[in-house]
Design a protein around this motif. Sequence first.
Motif, PDB file in Angstrom:
ATOM      1  N   GLY A   1      13.556   5.245 -12.588  1.00  0.00           N
ATOM      2  CA  GLY A   1      12.136   4.861 -12.073  1.00  0.00           C
ATOM      3  C   GLY A   1      11.922   4.371 -10.947  1.00  0.00           C
ATOM      4  N   ILE A   2      12.802   3.304 -10.592  1.00  0.00           N
ATOM      5  CA  ILE A   2      12.767   2.670  -9.160  1.00  0.00           C
ATOM      6  C   ILE A   2      12.750   3.765  -8.129  1.00  0.00           C
ATOM      7  CG2 ILE A   2      13.855   0.911  -7.691  1.00  0.00           C
ATOM      8  CD1 ILE A   2      14.324  -0.594 -10.308  1.00  0.00           C
ATOM      9  N   LYS A   3      14.034   4.625  -8.229  1.00  0.00           N
ATOM     10  CA  LYS A   3      14.286   5.696  -7.112  1.00  0.00           C
ATOM     11  C   LYS A   3      13.024   6.642  -7.035  1.00  0.00           C
ATOM     12  CE  LYS A   3      17.375   7.857  -4.623  1.00  0.00           C
ATOM     13  NZ  LYS A   3      16.481   8.928  -4.222  1.00  0.00           N
ATOM     14  N   ALA A   4      12.394   6.921  -7.984  1.00  0.00           N
ATOM     15  CA  ALA A   4      11.321   7.758  -8.057  1.00  0.00           C
ATOM     16  C   ALA A   4      10.179   7.075  -7.059  1.00  0.00           C
ATOM     17  CB  ALA A   4      10.593   8.042  -9.205  1.00  0.00           C
ATOM     18  N   THR A   5       9.951   5.841  -7.162  1.00  0.00           N
ATOM     19  CA  THR A   5       8.983   5.040  -6.277  1.00  0.00           C
ATOM     20  C   THR A   5       9.666   4.954  -5.040  1.00  0.00           C
ATOM     21  OG1 THR A   5       9.979   2.933  -6.778  1.00  0.00           O
ATOM     22  CG2 THR A   5       8.375   3.810  -8.129  1.00  0.00           C
ATOM     23  N   LEU A   6      10.950   4.962  -4.708  1.00  0.00           N
ATOM     24  CA  LEU A   6      11.544   5.080  -3.144  1.00  0.00           C
ATOM     25  C   LEU A   6      11.305   6.154  -2.666  1.00  0.00           C
ATOM     26  CD1 LEU A   6      14.732   2.841  -3.572  1.00  0.00           C
ATOM     27  CD2 LEU A   6      12.666   2.040  -3.007  1.00  0.00           C
ATOM     28  N   ASP A   7      11.467   7.335  -3.352  1.00  0.00           N
ATOM     29  CA  ASP A   7      11.238   8.527  -2.776  1.00  0.00           C
ATOM     30  C   ASP A   7       9.781   8.895  -2.491  1.00  0.00           C
ATOM     31  OD1 ASP A   7      14.004   9.260  -3.367  1.00  0.00           O
ATOM     32  OD2 ASP A   7      13.684  10.308  -4.922  1.00  0.00           O
ATOM     33  N   ASP A   8       8.887   8.234  -3.309  1.00  0.00           N
ATOM     34  CA  ASP A   8       7.543   8.549  -3.070  1.00  0.00           C
ATOM     35  C   ASP A   8       7.233   7.735  -1.553  1.00  0.00           C
ATOM     36  OD1 ASP A   8       7.117   9.851  -5.121  1.00  0.00           O
ATOM     37  OD2 ASP A   8       6.376   8.440  -6.190  1.00  0.00           O
ATOM     38  N   TYR A   9       7.737   6.682  -1.484  1.00  0.00           N
ATOM     39  CA  TYR A   9       7.704   5.728  -0.258  1.00  0.00           C
ATOM     40  C   TYR A   9       8.110   6.349   1.148  1.00  0.00           C
ATOM     41  CZ  TYR A   9       8.598   2.253   3.006  1.00  0.00           C
ATOM     42  OH  TYR A   9       8.640   1.394   4.502  1.00  0.00           O
ATOM     43  N   ALA A  10       9.310   7.199   0.817  1.00  0.00           N
ATOM     44  CA  ALA A  10       9.851   7.741   2.004  1.00  0.00           C
ATOM     45  C   ALA A  10       8.931   8.951   2.312  1.00  0.00           C
ATOM     46  CB  ALA A  10      11.119   8.372   1.882  1.00  0.00           C
ATOM     47  N   ALA A  11       8.348   9.872   1.472  1.00  0.00           N
ATOM     48  CA  ALA A  11       7.654  10.746   1.500  1.00  0.00           C
ATOM     49  C   ALA A  11       6.461  10.530   2.238  1.00  0.00           C
ATOM     50  CB  ALA A  11       7.206  11.680   0.578  1.00  0.00           C
ATOM     51  N   LYS A  12       5.718   9.268   1.952  1.00  0.00           N
ATOM     52  CA  LYS A  12       4.578   8.766   2.621  1.00  0.00           C
ATOM     53  C   LYS A  12       4.801   8.127   3.868  1.00  0.00           C
ATOM     54  CE  LYS A  12       2.458   6.970  -1.681  1.00  0.00           C
ATOM     55  NZ  LYS A  12       1.959   5.885  -2.406  1.00  0.00           N
ATOM     56  N   VAL A  13       5.995   7.640   4.065  1.00  0.00           N
ATOM     57  CA  VAL A  13       6.266   7.234   5.708  1.00  0.00           C
ATOM     58  C   VAL A  13       6.474   8.273   6.416  1.00  0.00           C
ATOM     59  CG1 VAL A  13       7.856   6.068   7.040  1.00  0.00           C
ATOM     60  CG2 VAL A  13       7.214   5.005   4.839  1.00  0.00           C
ATOM     61  N   ARG A  14       6.792   9.652   5.863  1.00  0.00           N
ATOM     62  CA  ARG A  14       7.261  10.741   6.775  1.00  0.00           C
ATOM     63  C   ARG A  14       5.983  11.551   6.888  1.00  0.00           C
ATOM     64  NH1 ARG A  14      11.528  11.286   3.084  1.00  0.00           N
ATOM     65  NH2 ARG A  14      13.625  10.742   4.057  1.00  0.00           N
ATOM     66  N   SER A  15       5.238  11.596   6.172  1.00  0.00           N
ATOM     67  CA  SER A  15       3.661  11.938   6.265  1.00  0.00           C
ATOM     68  C   SER A  15       2.938  11.214   7.131  1.00  0.00           C
ATOM     69  CB  SER A  15       3.129  12.026   4.937  1.00  0.00           C
ATOM     70  OG  SER A  15       2.730  11.023   4.503  1.00  0.00           O
TER      71      SER A  15
ATOM     72  N   GLU B   1       0.754  -1.178  -0.011  1.00  0.00           N
ATOM     73  CA  GLU B   1       0.092  -0.068   0.061  1.00  0.00           C
ATOM     74  C   GLU B   1       0.726   1.431   0.107  1.00  0.00           C
ATOM     75  OE1 GLU B   1       0.846  -1.350   4.107  1.00  0.00           O
ATOM     76  OE2 GLU B   1       0.207  -2.323   2.146  1.00  0.00           O
ATOM     77  N   LEU B   2       2.198   1.086   0.376  1.00  0.00           N
ATOM     78  CA  LEU B   2       3.139   2.284   0.586  1.00  0.00           C
ATOM     79  C   LEU B   2       4.006   2.467  -0.433  1.00  0.00           C
ATOM     80  CD1 LEU B   2       3.595   2.809   4.342  1.00  0.00           C
ATOM     81  CD2 LEU B   2       2.137   4.095   2.872  1.00  0.00           C
ATOM     82  N   LEU B   3       4.775   1.031  -0.953  1.00  0.00           N
ATOM     83  CA  LEU B   3       5.666   1.087  -2.037  1.00  0.00           C
ATOM     84  C   LEU B   3       5.443   0.646  -3.138  1.00  0.00           C
ATOM     85  CD1 LEU B   3       8.743   1.409  -2.451  1.00  0.00           C
ATOM     86  CD2 LEU B   3       8.993  -1.121  -1.261  1.00  0.00           C
ATOM     87  N   GLN B   4       4.882   1.433  -4.362  1.00  0.00           N
ATOM     88  CA  GLN B   4       4.497   0.918  -5.371  1.00  0.00           C
ATOM     89  C   GLN B   4       5.699   0.734  -6.510  1.00  0.00           C
ATOM     90  OE1 GLN B   4       1.984   4.293  -6.615  1.00  0.00           O
ATOM     91  NE2 GLN B   4       0.082   3.077  -5.730  1.00  0.00           N
ATOM     92  N   SER B   5       5.651  -0.237  -7.139  1.00  0.00           N
ATOM     93  CA  SER B   5       6.600  -0.562  -8.107  1.00  0.00           C
ATOM     94  C   SER B   5       6.429   0.396  -9.305  1.00  0.00           C
ATOM     95  CB  SER B   5       6.472  -2.053  -8.603  1.00  0.00           C
ATOM     96  OG  SER B   5       4.994  -2.049  -9.251  1.00  0.00           O
ATOM     97  N   PRO B   6       7.383   0.559 -10.047  1.00  0.00           N
ATOM     98  CA  PRO B   6       7.167   1.689 -11.465  1.00  0.00           C
ATOM     99  C   PRO B   6       6.066   0.980 -12.215  1.00  0.00           C
ATOM    100  CG  PRO B   6       9.351   0.804 -11.075  1.00  0.00           C
ATOM    101  CD  PRO B   6       8.694   0.116  -9.920  1.00  0.00           C
TER     102      PRO B   6
END
Length: 843
Positions: A799-813, A768-773
């Motif tokens: 492309g994978i780094k972009a999903t990891l950045d999104d995941y980190a932002a969601k975790v912090r939020s 639910e938090l870590l989406q694949s490309p």
Amino acid sequence: MASPAAIQRSATSTTASSPFPLQRLSTFKTPSSSSAPLFTTTTTPSSLLDSFANDPVLSPFLSPSFSSTSFSSAALSSGSPASTAEHLLQAIRLLDSQLRSHVLSHHPLLLTQLSSLKNAELSLSTLRSSVSSLQSALHRIRSELSDPHKAVLFKTAQLSNLHRTSELLSHSIRALRLSKKLRELMSAAESEPEKLDLTKAAQLHCEILSLCDEYDLVGIDVVDEELNAVKEIGSRLRSEAMGVLERGMEGLNQAEVGTGLQVFYNLGELRETVEQLVNKYRGMGVKSVSAALDMKAISGGGGGFGPGGIRGSGTPQIGGGGKAREALWQRIGSCMDQLHSIMVAVWHLQRVLSKKRDPFTHVLLLDEVIKEGDSMLTDRVWEALVKAFASQMKSAFTASSFVKEIFTNGYPKLFSMIENLLEGISSDTDVKGVVPAISSEGKDQMVAAIATFQTAFLASVLGRLSDLVNSVFPVSSRGSIPSKEQISRITSRIQEEIEAVQLDARLTLLVLREISKVLLLIAERAEYQISAGPEARQVTGPATPAQIKNFALCQHLQEIHTRVSSMMTGLPAIATDVLSASLGAIYGVACDSVTALFQAMIDRLESCILQIHDQNFAVLGMDAAVDNNASPYMEELQKSILHFRSEFLSRLLPSRANSATAGTETICTALVRRMASRVLIFFIRHASLVRPLSESGKLRMARDMAELELAVGQNLFPVEQLGPPYRALRAFRPLIFLETSQLGVSPLLQDLPPSIIFHHLYSRGPEELLQSPLQRNKLTPMQYSLWLDSHGEDQIWKGIKATLDDYAAKVRSRGDKEFSPVYPLMLQLGSSLTENAPPSQKQ
């Protein structure tokens, strides 16, 4: 009348009255003042002349063309002749007065000049008496010295004659002594000819003739008698020396050649003798070339063929072609041998000339023969031989169809003879420090002499092979497929053409260029025969006639490619370069004939693998774990592979025995290997995208991988020979069972592409938090797979780094304090990928 210049000079003299008495003479008195003069006496000479010039009556007297008759006539016709006469009288009186005044003013100067004349006359009288005395003395001296001078001249002439006589006598005696010594030398050699010292005898001969010519001894009876004998001895010496020289040239004996050359040098005839020898050998070579291609001689008594000889047109009579052909080759061989002997002999002569020096003068004999700007002896002879050979070859090509056919079909043999001739001459004259007999340009000239037959031979090679290809691949019949026997005939003929010329590298390359044209023709005709359309691409049913036809074309082209490639073994690397383009064309057309089918099979297998995303690998429970049946998509994949093997690949791939003995990968084998590698990589890619993946799902996926390995290895290609794709499959199977903490240091990562590892780690993270490309970009598995095919690992990582950045932002939020274990692991693997990437990929 005084000149104007004299009058002008007098005007500048002193005008004072002279003290001399002459001034008081009545003749120098001025006229009476009672008369009325036209001009005053004080008029200067220049002004007087100017006034005369301006006066219309007096001006004619100053003209160089003055005529008294014309003037008188003009005065009488003027109407006043009296006034004109008066005017003239006044002018005369004025001139008289001016002259008198001028003489009086220059009286001292005149007297001085008169005394100078008297002195000069006195000196002249004295000089006359001195000259007369001198002439008397000279006459007396001449009479006293005449007789002694005549006596001196007589004695001088007598002494000169005595001196010349003594010199002639001395030189005559020397010539007679030398002649006696020469005769004694020749007489001593009559009993033992081998002991005759030719060089010494030639030296004596030359000295005798030089004495006679230099001191003009001809005409002395005793000397003339000796000269006749000396000339006879000279003829004998020339004969003996020529024999020694020719014997040395034939036997390549440097000592004999040196002796002969020294004799002619001593005789003063070295240059002429060498020229004579060179012309002789040159004529022998030209005659040999002409005789070798003399068809009358071949068909005449020399050949012994009788009625089976050659007609006047150069065509053999019935039954005589074989004998005439054999005789022609024998004559060419004999000609080559004679040309070899001639060139080596001339080179040997030139070699000795370049080394031999006269023992007394130390002059190099070669410098006496070859002057600056002259060509070498071997070059002169070789140029003449090549010119004669080229002329005869050209004549034979145009005038005799029989000779043309023999030399065209037998060009390799003719070229081999020429090559052997050139190599023989080069090897026999390859001596360190000595110029070889033939230069590289000379060799090229000889080869160029038979260029017309080379062109005809290559044309015949191309014609024979092209005719065979046209008969096997006719343009008019597109549907016909050549048989194996026909293809074998083509390859056998190509091999025969190569074997016929393989002994010569240059000729082999020329023939290979013609074979390259034939291979391109085969590729063109085969490409025209390829069937296209849906029938050639279908993979669901049995093989269609169009596909079977394409299979046959592919196998035939594969056979040609394999056979011709094997013929290159043992040939120089440049031979492979000559055929690389044409063999590439054959390979390309062979691939084109089945490429569409292989692409359709790959598309079918990929569609089966894509069904993995329709399977549920998240099922929990023991039932799923102990189920030994393969997944439905894998069963369909296996069925497709079996179908491809039975219907298509069995017709294309050679048997295992044949493939093992061949030792080389065929075109179809390479295509199958590529397809097997693609299937393994494609499966691993999409297996790594499966999400979620339970423990029982991992067991099921491992079982599917084992089934895939078995199906590919048994029906497509031995998987252990696939290299990286197989190692990736073998590494991915145990990787999915490792704990996440163990993945970072696992050696299995070395055999897997980074993108496969990243995609698999998504299945271990929170969905639910870590989406694949794939999920983030809302792509289908097929779309994402196409994107992966067109991008490298560095782009995939972005492309994978972009999903990891999104995941980190969601975790912090959300305020979570910890990340999933896969997050730092993926960052760690990504940073190592970035560090190891080339500089061009880091930007």
